[in-house]
Design a protein around this motif. Structure first.
Motif, PDB file in Angstrom:
ATOM      1  N   ASP A 252       0.831  -1.211   0.000  1.00  0.00           N
ATOM      2  CA  ASP A 252       0.000   0.000   0.000  1.00  0.00           C
ATOM      3  C   ASP A 252       0.867   1.264   0.000  1.00  0.00           C
ATOM      4  O   ASP A 252       0.568   2.232  -0.708  1.00  0.00           O
ATOM      5  CB  ASP A 252      -0.911   0.010   1.239  1.00  0.00           C
ATOM      6  N   GLY A 253       1.926   1.243   0.797  1.00  0.00           N
ATOM      7  CA  GLY A 253       2.777   2.417   0.879  1.00  0.00           C
ATOM      8  C   GLY A 253       3.654   2.632  -0.330  1.00  0.00           C
ATOM      9  O   GLY A 253       4.154   3.752  -0.552  1.00  0.00           O
ATOM     10  N   SER A 254       3.863   1.573  -1.141  1.00  0.00           N
ATOM     11  CA  SER A 254       4.732   1.723  -2.315  1.00  0.00           C
ATOM     12  C   SER A 254       4.155   2.697  -3.336  1.00  0.00           C
ATOM     13  O   SER A 254       4.874   3.215  -4.183  1.00  0.00           O
ATOM     14  CB  SER A 254       4.955   0.352  -2.972  1.00  0.00           C
ATOM     15  N   GLN A 255       2.849   2.944  -3.265  1.00  0.00           N
ATOM     16  CA  GLN A 255       2.228   3.886  -4.203  1.00  0.00           C
ATOM     17  C   GLN A 255       2.435   5.342  -3.784  1.00  0.00           C
ATOM     18  O   GLN A 255       2.150   6.252  -4.560  1.00  0.00           O
ATOM     19  CB  GLN A 255       0.724   3.596  -4.299  1.00  0.00           C
ATOM     20  N   TYR A 256       2.910   5.537  -2.550  1.00  0.00           N
ATOM     21  CA  TYR A 256       3.040   6.906  -2.026  1.00  0.00           C
ATOM     22  C   TYR A 256       4.449   7.163  -1.488  1.00  0.00           C
ATOM     23  O   TYR A 256       4.617   7.898  -0.522  1.00  0.00           O
ATOM     24  CB  TYR A 256       2.015   7.131  -0.903  1.00  0.00           C
ATOM     25  N   LEU A 257       5.443   6.571  -2.128  1.00  0.00           N
ATOM     26  CA  LEU A 257       6.812   6.703  -1.619  1.00  0.00           C
ATOM     27  C   LEU A 257       7.283   8.158  -1.626  1.00  0.00           C
ATOM     28  O   LEU A 257       8.017   8.582  -0.722  1.00  0.00           O
ATOM     29  CB  LEU A 257       7.761   5.827  -2.445  1.00  0.00           C
ATOM     30  N   ASN A 258       6.902   8.897  -2.619  1.00  0.00           N
ATOM     31  CA  ASN A 258       7.332  10.298  -2.679  1.00  0.00           C
ATOM     32  C   ASN A 258       6.550  11.176  -1.706  1.00  0.00           C
ATOM     33  O   ASN A 258       7.087  12.139  -1.147  1.00  0.00           O
ATOM     34  CB  ASN A 258       7.162  10.841  -4.100  1.00  0.00           C
ATOM     35  N   LEU A 259       5.283  10.840  -1.493  1.00  0.00           N
ATOM     36  CA  LEU A 259       4.425  11.666  -0.644  1.00  0.00           C
ATOM     37  C   LEU A 259       4.548  11.304   0.832  1.00  0.00           C
ATOM     38  O   LEU A 259       4.644  12.186   1.692  1.00  0.00           O
ATOM     39  CB  LEU A 259       2.966  11.508  -1.092  1.00  0.00           C
TER      40      LEU A 259
END
Length: 292
Positions: A252-259
Motif C-alpha cells: 500500500d505504501g509503495s504507491q506513495y513513496l514520494n508523498l
C-alpha cells in the motif's frame, strides 16, 4: 545388559548441569544471538499484548488524518486512509509471527516423518521418496509457493499452506541425512539387540539425536517464512484488506513513496527486524547445540 541402558535413553534430561552451563555460556558469548533473542521476545510480547499496546483500533479510518507524518499523536504516522501505522504494525505482528510458526510446523510435522522413514528403511522406498523430494527442490521455492497460493486464492491460511508445502522437502532431506549418519551407531545396534521395536528405535534413539540441526533450521526458517508471507501479501496473495499485514502494508505504501515514505518504511523495518531476530537466534542455537 543393564549397563547399556543409560546409553540407550538419550534425552535432554540426561544432559549434565555442567554441560547445560557450558551451552548457556556459548550462547551468551555470541552478542548477536542475544540481540536476536531480545528481538524475538519483543515481537512475541507485542503480538500477545497487541490490544493493550496499540494506541488506536487497527481498522479505524480517519480521512482527515490521512498521510500524517510521525508525531506525538501518531508515533509512526498514518496511511492513506488515516489509520494509525503503529497500531496496524502491532496487530500485523500476530499474523506474521503466527504464519511463520505455522509454516515451520507444517514443514517439520510432515517433512521430518518422511525423512525419518526414508532414511531408516532405505531401499526402494528411500529411492522413491528422495526422487520426489529432489523434484520438489528443483523448483524455486518462492515461485512454487506463488503458484500454489495463486491456485488456492488470496488468504493467510492459503499462504501458510503454500509456503509450508515448499518447506517439507527441505526438512525431509535434512532429517534423512541425520538418520543415515545415526542408524548404524553403536547405541542403535544395542537397542536392536535388546529387542527394541523399529518405531521405538526411530523415535527414541534416532529422532532425539537428530533434533539439533532440525531445531536450528526450523528457527532460521521462521524468519524466512515471515519474509515469504510478506512477499505473497505484497503480491496480493496474502490476507485480503483491510486486515493488517506487514506485506500488504508495504505494498500500500509503495504507491506513495514520494508523498509519505513512512507508510512503507516502518512495515519494511518490522519485517527486517523479524528476519534478523530469528536468523541471529538460529545462529546462537547452532553454537549451543554444537558438540564441539
Amino acid at each position: 545388559m543393564a549397563a547399556l541402558d543409560p546409553q540407550l535413553d538419550i534425552a535432554w534430561e540426561s544432559v549434565e548441569p555442567r554441560s547445560r552451563h557450558r551451552a548457556l555460556r556459548r550462547f551468551l558469548r555470541n552478542k548477536l544471538s542475544i540481540v536476536g533473542a531480545v528481538i524475538v521476545m519483543f515481537l512475541v510480547l507485542m503480538a500477545v499484548f497487541a490490544p493493550v499496546l496499540a494506541p488506536y483500533p487497527p481498522l479505524a479510518t480517519h480521512f482527515s488524518e490521512a498521510f500524517k507524518p510521525p508525531s506525538a499523536t501518531h508515533l509512526l504516522g498514518t496511511d492513506e486512509l488515516g489509520r494509525d501505522l503503529l497500531s496496524r504494525i502491532i496487530y500485523g505482528s500476530r499474523g506474521s509471527l503466527g504464519a511463520g510458526v505455522l509454516i515451520v510446523f507444517v514443514g517439520v510435522g510432515i517433512g521430518v516423518p518422511i525423512g525419518l522413514i526414508s532414511g531408516f528403511y532405505g531401499g526402494l522406498l528411500d529411492e522413491i521418496i528422495m526422487r520426489l523430494v529432489d523434484a520438489a527442490l528443483a523448483f524455486p521455492p518462492l515461485v512454487l509457493a506463488l503458484a500454489i497460493a495463486w491456485i488456492l486464492g488470496p488468504s493467510l491460511i492459503h499462504a501458510v499452506m503454500a509456503i509450508g508445502a515448499v518447506t517439507i522437502p527441505q526438512f525431509a532431506r535434512i532429517t534423512r541425512g541425520q538418520v543415515l549418519s545415526i542408524r548404524s551407531r553403536e547405541f542403535v545396534e544395542a537397542a536392536r539387540c535388546l529387542g527394541a521395536s523399529p518405531w521405538r528405535i526411530m523415535l527414541r534413539h534416532i529422532l532425539l539425536n537428530s533434533a539439533t540441526p532440525i531445531i536450528v533450521v526450523a528457527t532460521l526458517n521462521i524468519g524466512t517464512a515471515i519474509l515469504s508471507v510478506a512477499s505473497l501479501s505484497f503480491l496480493g496473495l496474502g490476507p485480503p484488506p483491510p486486515s493488517p499485514n506487514w506485506g500488504s502494508m508495504l505494498e500500500d505504501g509503495s504507491q506513495y513513496l514520494n508523498l509519505a515514505p513512512w507508510i512503507s518504511f516502518f512495515p519494511g523495518l518490522a519485517i527486517f527486524l523479524a528476519v534478523l531476530g530469528f536468523s541471529t537466534l538460529g545462529d546462537g542455537l547452532r553454537d549451543v547445540f554444537d558438540p564441539k
